[in-house]
Design a protein around this motif. Structure first.
Motif, mmCIF file in Angstrom:
data_model
loop_
_atom_site.group_PDB
_atom_site.id
_atom_site.type_symbol
_atom_site.label_atom_id
_atom_site.label_comp_id
_atom_site.label_asym_id
_atom_site.label_seq_id
_atom_site.Cartn_x
_atom_site.Cartn_y
_atom_site.Cartn_z
ATOM 1 N N TYR A 135 2.030 -1.286 2.309
ATOM 2 C CA TYR A 135 3.345 -1.659 2.485
ATOM 3 C C TYR A 135 4.014 -1.383 1.552
ATOM 4 C CZ TYR A 135 1.298 -4.972 6.043
ATOM 5 O OH TYR A 135 0.773 -5.288 7.260
ATOM 6 N N LYS A 136 5.565 -1.417 1.842
ATOM 7 C CA LYS A 136 6.610 -1.219 0.715
ATOM 8 C C LYS A 136 7.715 -2.169 1.120
ATOM 9 C CE LYS A 136 8.992 2.161 3.967
ATOM 10 N NZ LYS A 136 9.261 3.497 4.068
ATOM 11 N N CYS A 141 3.239 0.448 6.282
ATOM 12 C CA CYS A 141 3.039 2.001 6.094
ATOM 13 C C CYS A 141 1.858 2.622 6.947
ATOM 14 C CB CYS A 141 3.253 2.365 4.790
ATOM 15 S SG CYS A 141 4.669 2.050 3.760
#
Length: 369
Positions: A128-129, A164
């Protein structure tokens, strides 16, 4: 040329058997025909041109006799379930796989390639970001948050993280099945390198299409939704239905299986094999409803969740595309193929009732507070 396809009577295995035979390769199948997946013994779809050996991958004597004269090995044998039989996952998925290499080394077999089936779910929750691009690698979601209906991964400020696509360099297996498949991957590549037995491991995303078992509780959204709509009932969608998944058609998977057999560049590599398109569970349910002509049934989203489910799962398929593969078939095509397969099968609603009963008994499905 001869190939041994372990688990060759199953969903992915049987389609791969068909492709190998079509390509002029002799095939021997080793399969234990275990229930509940093979509820009725030898499946009718099994290719009559293949030799069938009924036996278990963990039986050294049987496995050795099957390996002695083959050039290629596909290992699709796997134990999948929600049951907490932790040792069985490793016995079948790891010990059985290790025996292939053990026998090959001990007997000095001239095996030209081993291809091992793994799973997207070795990635766990994936990558994830945040809004600034900082990467996060979350572990399994907490029971506390799930009980409160907090479905998404959050940063320390409570902001929703952005999922992502996950590539082959990352893994964070969260449960007994994923851990066993990751162990299988690592042993296969490392034994292959050490003893110079060309090996490729493939991390399949959620594979869909005809021949997928009606009886396997673990087998995923297509089976579950199709079973409900087949009997004109609305399925339950867990969480908020916005979970992202990456579905891949069985025929695309088979193309990948054949491609890596032929490509030397794939030796000692791991590849994601995915659909390349994000689909939410809610949208997927709508696709199934349309195919089964059940669009008038309202979606059931009561706020329940399945303990241990990943929020989002989406594989980066850049690596395998670079050696000449890409998914060709749509999610709609997969659902239509399964619909036709289901309609030509003699199914009882008892299968659906038993599946629901099993999930409740195992306390997999839980309620928000």
């Amino acid at each position: 040329m001869k190939a041994l396809v372990i688990g060759g009577a199953g969903f992915i295995g049987s389609h791969t058997v068909d492709a190998l035979i079509k390509n002029g390769i002799e095939v021997r199948i080793l399969d234990n025909l275990q229930k509940p997946v093979h509820q009725n013994g030898v499946p009718k779809y099994l290719n009559s041109k293949a030799e069938l050996v009924v036996g278990d991958i963990c039986n050294r004597e049987i496995l050795q006799s099957c390996l002695l004269d083959v050039d290629y090995v596909y290992n699709f044998a796997a134990y999948q379930d929600y049951l907490p039989y932790f040792s069985k996952f490793f016995q079948v998925n790891c010990v059985g796989n290790a025996l292939i290499y053990e026998i090959a080394v001990e007997k000095k077999l001239n095996i030209k390639k081993i291809i091992v089936a793994s799973s997207q779910f070795v990635n766990g929750e994936g990558i994830y970001k945040d809004s600034n691009g900082k990467l996060y690698y979350p572990s399994m979601r907490s029971e506390k948050n799930l009980k409160e209906g907090i479905w998404d991964h959050l940063d320390k400020h409570g902001n929703k993280l952005i999922w992502c696509p996950t590539n082959e360099d990352y893994s964070n297996p969260p449960n007994q099945y994923a851990l066993s498949k990751y162990s299988q991957e690592k042993m296969s590549i490392n034994f292959g390198l050490r003893y110079q037995i060309p090996t490729t491991t493939l991390r399949y995303s959620i594979v869909q299409g005809e021949r997928q078992s009606f009886y396997n509780t673990y087998s995923g959204a297509l089976r579950i939704f199709s079973m409900f709509y087949n009997f004109k009932k609305a399925p339950t969608i867990y969480e908020d239905g916005k979970m992202i998944r990456d579905f891949v058609n069985i025929h695309d998977v088979v193309n990948a299986n054949i491609l890596v057999l032929e490509k030397e560049d794939s030796n000692f590599e791991t590849y994601n094999v995915g659909g390349g398109k994000e689909v939410s569970i809610k949208d997927f349910c709508k696709i199934v409803a349309k195919v089964f002509d059940c669009e008038d049934l309202p979606l059931e989203i009561p706020g329940q969740y399945r303990f241990g489910d990943t929020r989002n799962a989406f594989s980066d398929i850049t690596k395998i595309k670079n050696i000449g593969w890409k998914p060709m078939n749509s999610t709609e095509f997969s659902v239509e193929s399964y619909y036709n397969y289901m309609k030509n099968s003699d199914l009882s609603e008892d299968i659906l009732k038993e599946s629901i009963k099993t999930m409740k008994k195992l306390n997999v499905v839980r309620e928000v507070n």
